[in-house]
Design a protein around this motif. Structure first.
Motif, mmCIF file in Angstrom:
data_model
loop_
_atom_site.group_PDB
_atom_site.id
_atom_site.type_symbol
_atom_site.label_atom_id
_atom_site.label_comp_id
_atom_site.label_asym_id
_atom_site.label_seq_id
_atom_site.Cartn_x
_atom_site.Cartn_y
_atom_site.Cartn_z
ATOM 1 N N CYS A 252 0.833 -1.215 0.000
ATOM 2 C CA CYS A 252 0.000 0.000 0.000
ATOM 3 C C CYS A 252 0.863 1.260 0.000
ATOM 4 N N ASP A 253 0.531 2.182 -0.919
ATOM 5 C CA ASP A 253 1.209 3.477 -0.929
ATOM 6 C C ASP A 253 0.551 4.405 0.091
ATOM 7 N N ILE A 254 -0.758 4.231 0.242
ATOM 8 C CA ILE A 254 -1.524 5.063 1.178
ATOM 9 C C ILE A 254 -2.305 4.114 2.094
ATOM 10 N N VAL A 255 -2.281 4.389 3.388
ATOM 11 C CA VAL A 255 -3.079 3.593 4.325
ATOM 12 C C VAL A 255 -3.991 4.535 5.108
ATOM 13 N N VAL A 256 -5.285 4.279 5.028
ATOM 14 C CA VAL A 256 -6.253 5.074 5.792
ATOM 15 C C VAL A 256 -6.811 4.156 6.871
ATOM 16 N N SER A 257 -6.638 4.556 8.124
ATOM 17 C CA SER A 257 -7.133 3.697 9.194
ATOM 18 C C SER A 257 -8.244 4.404 9.956
ATOM 19 N N ALA A 258 -9.390 3.751 10.028
ATOM 20 C CA ALA A 258 -10.548 4.372 10.685
ATOM 21 C C ALA A 258 -11.401 3.284 11.318
ATOM 22 N N THR A 259 -10.801 2.528 12.228
ATOM 23 C CA THR A 259 -11.581 1.491 12.901
ATOM 24 C C THR A 259 -12.119 2.051 14.221
ATOM 25 N N GLY A 260 -12.948 1.285 14.879
ATOM 26 C CA GLY A 260 -13.437 1.703 16.191
ATOM 27 C C GLY A 260 -12.697 0.966 17.291
ATOM 28 N N ALA A 261 -11.545 0.386 16.940
ATOM 29 C CA ALA A 261 -10.802 -0.438 17.900
ATOM 30 C C ALA A 261 -10.265 0.409 19.059
ATOM 31 N N PRO A 262 -10.280 -0.152 20.271
ATOM 32 C CA PRO A 262 -9.801 0.637 21.419
ATOM 33 C C PRO A 262 -8.276 0.705 21.498
ATOM 34 N N ASP A 263 -7.591 -0.233 20.818
ATOM 35 C CA ASP A 263 -6.125 -0.273 20.898
ATOM 36 C C ASP A 263 -5.494 0.055 19.551
ATOM 37 N N ILE A 264 -4.152 0.088 19.585
ATOM 38 C CA ILE A 264 -3.388 0.319 18.348
ATOM 39 C C ILE A 264 -3.617 -0.845 17.377
ATOM 40 N N VAL A 265 -3.899 -0.514 16.128
ATOM 41 C CA VAL A 265 -4.148 -1.544 15.108
ATOM 42 C C VAL A 265 -2.896 -1.741 14.238
ATOM 43 N N ILE A 266 -2.190 -0.619 13.954
ATOM 44 C CA ILE A 266 -0.965 -0.709 13.141
ATOM 45 C C ILE A 266 0.206 -0.251 14.018
ATOM 46 N N THR A 267 1.127 -1.146 14.237
ATOM 47 C CA THR A 267 2.247 -0.821 15.130
ATOM 48 C C THR A 267 3.431 -0.246 14.349
ATOM 49 N N LYS A 268 4.373 0.326 15.106
ATOM 50 C CA LYS A 268 5.586 0.875 14.487
ATOM 51 C C LYS A 268 6.360 -0.236 13.783
ATOM 52 N N ALA A 269 6.407 -1.403 14.435
ATOM 53 C CA ALA A 269 7.164 -2.524 13.858
ATOM 54 C C ALA A 269 6.573 -2.932 12.502
ATOM 55 N N GLN A 270 5.258 -2.918 12.421
ATOM 56 C CA GLN A 270 4.609 -3.280 11.138
ATOM 57 C C GLN A 270 4.967 -2.268 10.055
ATOM 58 N N VAL A 271 4.947 -0.995 10.418
ATOM 59 C CA VAL A 271 5.279 0.059 9.434
ATOM 60 C C VAL A 271 6.746 -0.055 9.031
ATOM 61 N N GLN A 272 7.603 -0.310 10.021
ATOM 62 C CA GLN A 272 9.029 -0.459 9.746
ATOM 63 C C GLN A 272 9.269 -1.600 8.757
ATOM 64 N N GLU A 273 8.594 -2.697 8.990
ATOM 65 C CA GLU A 273 8.736 -3.874 8.137
ATOM 66 C C GLU A 273 8.227 -3.572 6.717
ATOM 67 N N ALA A 274 7.087 -2.865 6.668
ATOM 68 C CA ALA A 274 6.517 -2.501 5.356
ATOM 69 C C ALA A 274 7.472 -1.573 4.611
ATOM 70 N N ALA A 275 8.004 -0.571 5.320
ATOM 71 C CA ALA A 275 8.915 0.403 4.685
ATOM 72 C C ALA A 275 10.162 -0.314 4.156
ATOM 73 N N ARG A 276 10.608 -1.315 4.899
ATOM 74 C CA ARG A 276 11.806 -2.062 4.489
ATOM 75 C C ARG A 276 11.562 -2.803 3.160
ATOM 76 N N HIS A 277 10.351 -3.278 3.008
ATOM 77 C CA HIS A 277 10.025 -4.024 1.789
ATOM 78 C C HIS A 277 9.655 -3.123 0.618
#
Lengths: 435, 268
Positions: A252-277
């Motif tokens: 994904c080039d753009i990620v829009v996150s708009a859930t009603g979840a009470p906690d973090i859905v996308i973590t820094k580690a996930q973004v780091q891993e995505a950016a690496r790839h």
């Protein structure tokens, strides 16, 4: 339709109701559909005193621009006609509307076309709507000399405001601000992949705007696939479980996150891993959820750009402030062009006098030609006619230009009086021939 | 001829400074369109006067005006001006004129100041190969300068995005991706012209039996190495964005240093 040849004073006016004066319910009632407009436009010309008319009808305003010999007489009749056509009382139109004449009506049109009078300052849709209303009135032959000049000037004002100010620049809604920021990072959004996390209304709205901006591929992530199925079908997108985010985030080039979840859905580690790839390509993240979906530290990842709803609001606020600043420049343009129109209108006061003057001397010239050309050849007659026209133009050149100048200076009435005295314009035609 | 040349030596720096000022207004003003035509016109006039100055210098010196640092700087500024004009047309980068034309204006001012009309080129340097070598070298310098300017702007915009600073500079700069791509393109073009300059120089040295480059002079190849490696890493390992911008700036710093410490070029 009466024509400009009639020598009675004319008045421009505008009668209407807009978002500042009338409720949505009343505006809806006063609105004309595309099918209704031509007939109503023609009906307006049947009102006593009315010469020209243009009807502008949008969801935020309905306005009648007109030229009338007696606007005070025409106004109640137009209100009556409008009220009858729309099932609204005349009083309602009068109490929740406005009426401006002459210079004020010109300024009003210029403000409307420059989008200074719009609900969203600087929106440029109104420019096209006015052009369309004018085109329709021309088509119905409801526009002649005066409104033609007024609307052509208005279109010029709109163009100047668009090109010389920044009044239309910058997004003024949260969704457009997101698109604008995405463009600032990624450039053209054509062909870009958008990941929408959550199947709520906010996510859908953002997806719509990104779709309009050219984003081609959509991936919808949700905890349950059934909820996001409709969204995926609407956008021709792919459906993924939230659990698969790790695998798909890098696409994904753009990620829009708009859930009603009470906690973090996308973590820094996930973004780091995505950016690496992603081989150095930037990833644009928008978190429009409350509470937040994306770890704030994800914004620290190189080539990852994270924005929240508050950031988007800041962008909107800055853009609104910029538009307000630009509106001052737009007003200066309106003042300049409206003054030009004032001069033009003032100059019109003298037009009947100039026409009378030319008519009177034309008659004299024609009579003289008749007298001298009698019994002469056709060639001699032509030469005499040519001589007559030439002399007439030369003799009347200076009086005409001086009268026009006086008219533009607002001294039209006085100049008309003196010209009438000087050239005996009020006297009988028969006398002229005897001179 | 001399009075015309003298007038041009005054006029060209003034024209460039005025052009840079107009481009500054264009960049910082919300009424950008008011300055767009003026900016293009001013740049065209500056370039026309600059071309006349270079032709006049050539006629007056009876050689290509590329023999001294002053002449080199004037030519470098001229190429920068041309490059910006091309970039305006091809990549819609008018807004960035300030950042290209201000360095160009400084080069012109310095170039005019350092002109030496009495300088006689040594006989061994009267070679058309030398002219091509210098033209290609200066073209590569100009391309690297453009890449460095764009990379600097990339880092500025990157910082503004990270710190959520949505000011006028943020609004006026092109998207990050565009800055990154343009910087990469100019780096590639700079590397290509520098390779061409080296090949021409090598042929010239061989043909005229001149002494080759000293080890100190070869430091210029460090620049080429940095840019070529940046290009290869970009292609193979996705060196992009902030990291690529930093490498480009490092390459440019090496270029400036190798010229400042006089290991290559006009200082010999």
């Amino acid at each position: 339709m009466e024509t400009r040849e009639e020598q009675v004073p004319i008045h421009a006016f505008v009668l209407g109701a807009n978002h500042l004066t009338a409720s949505v319910a009343l505006r809806d009632k006063l609105l004309f559909s595309e099918e209704e407009l031509p007939e109503f436009c023609r009906a307006l010309l049947q009102v006593p005193g009315m010469r020209e008319a243009v009807v502008l009808s949008t969801c935020n305003r309905s306005e009648i621009y007109g030229i009338s010999a007696q606007p005070s007489v025409s106004r109640p009749l137009i209100e009556k006609l409008w009220g009858a056509a729309k099932g609204v009382s005349e009083d309602e139109i009068r109490n929740h509307g406005y009426f401006h004449s002459q210079g004020d009506s010109v300024r009003h049109l210029f403000r409307v076309i420059g989008s200074l009078d719009s609900m969203v300052l600087g929106e440029m849709q109104i420019f096209g709507q006015i052009k369309e209303a004018y085109r329709l009135a021309v088509e119905q032959r409801c526009v002649d000399f005066y409104l033609n000049h007024l609307f052509q000037s208005g279109i010029r004002v709109g163009k100047r405001i668009r090109s010389e100010t920044s009044i239309h620049e910058g997004a003024v809604s949260i969704s457009y601000a997101a698109v604008e920021l995405a463009k600032k990072v990624l450039g053209d959004l054509k062909g870009k992949t958008v990941g929408v996390v959550g199947a709520g209304e906010m996510g859908e709205l953002a997806a719509q705007h990104l779709h309009k901006a050219g984003a081609a591929r959509f991936v919808f992530f949700n905890r349950t696939l059934a909820t996001a199925e409709k969204l995926a079908a609407d956008f021709g997108g792919e459906l993924c479980l939230l659990a698969d985010l790790d695998k798909r985030l890098a696409h994904c080039d753009i990620v829009v996150s708009a859930t009603g979840a009470p906690d973090i859905v996308i973590t820094k580690a996930q973004v780091q891993e995505a950016a690496r790839h992603r081989g150095g390509r930037p990833i644009f993240l928008i978190d429009i959820a409350a509470p937040r979906d994306i770890d704030p530290d994800a914004g620290k990842v190189s080539n990852a750009y994270l924005f929240t709803i508050d950031d988007l609001k800041n962008v909107v606020n800055e853009n609104v402030a910029l538009r307000k600043e630009s509106s001052r420049q737009a007003l200066a343009i309106i003042d300049e062009e409206a003054s030009r129109m004032d001069v033009w209108f003032k100059g019109l006061e003298i037009v009947p006098t100039i026409r009378n003057l030319r008519d009177k001397y034309n008659v004299i010239v024609e009579k003289e030609i008749e007298k001298w050309a009698a019994g002469q050849s056709e060639e001699t007659r032509r030469q005499l006619e040519s001589l007559g026209r030439s002399l007439l133009n030369k003799f009347l050149h200076h009086p005409t230009t001086r009268l026009k100048l006086l008219g533009e200076r607002g001294e039209g009435k006085r100049a008309s009086y003196f010209a009438g005295m000087l050239f005996a314009l009020a006297e009988e035609e028969g006398e002229d021939g005897q001179e | 001829m001399e009075p015309v040349l003298l007038a041009l030596k005054f006029l060209v720096p003034l024209a460039y400074l005025a052009t840079a000022a107009i481009y500054a207004q264009l960049f910082f003003s919300p009424e950008e369109s008011r300055f767009a035509r003026k900016a293009s016109l001013s740049l065209s006039v500056s370039l026309a006067l600059h071309t006349l100055l270079l032709l006049g210098l050539g006629a007056s010196l009876h050689r290509c005006p590329l023999g001294t640092i002053g002449e080199g700087l004037l030519f470098l500024a001229w190429i920068l001006g041309i490059i910006h004009l091309l970039s305006e047309w091809l990549a819609d980068t008018r807004r960035l004129g300030l950042f290209t034309l201000l360095p160009a204006a400084l080069c012109v001012v310095l170039g005019v100041f350092l002109l030496r009309p009495d300088f006689a080129l040594p006989p061994e340097l009267h070679s058309s190969f030398l002219v091509f070598h210098i033209v290609a070298s200066l073209a590569s310098y100009a391309c690297f300068s453009m890449a460095a300017i764009l990379s600097s702007l990339y880092l500025i915009l990157h910082g503004k995005l990270k710190h959520k600073n949505f000011d006028i500079t943020f609004r006026k700069l092109p998207p990050l991706e565009k800055l990154d791509k343009l910087s990469a393109n100019w780096s590639f073009l700079g590397s290509a012209t520098m390779v061409a300059a080296s090949v021409i120089g090598w042929i010239w040295v061989r043909k005229d039996g001149l002494a080759g480059m000293s080890w100190r002079e070869m430091a210029i190849y460090l620049v080429l190495a940095v840019y070529l490696l940046a290009g290869i890493f970009r292609r193979l390992f996705g060196l992009r964005g902030k990291r690529f911008a930093i490498v480009v700036l490092v390459g440019f710093l090496v270029l400036v240093l190798t010229n400042l410490i006089g290991t290559h070029g006009f200082h010999r």
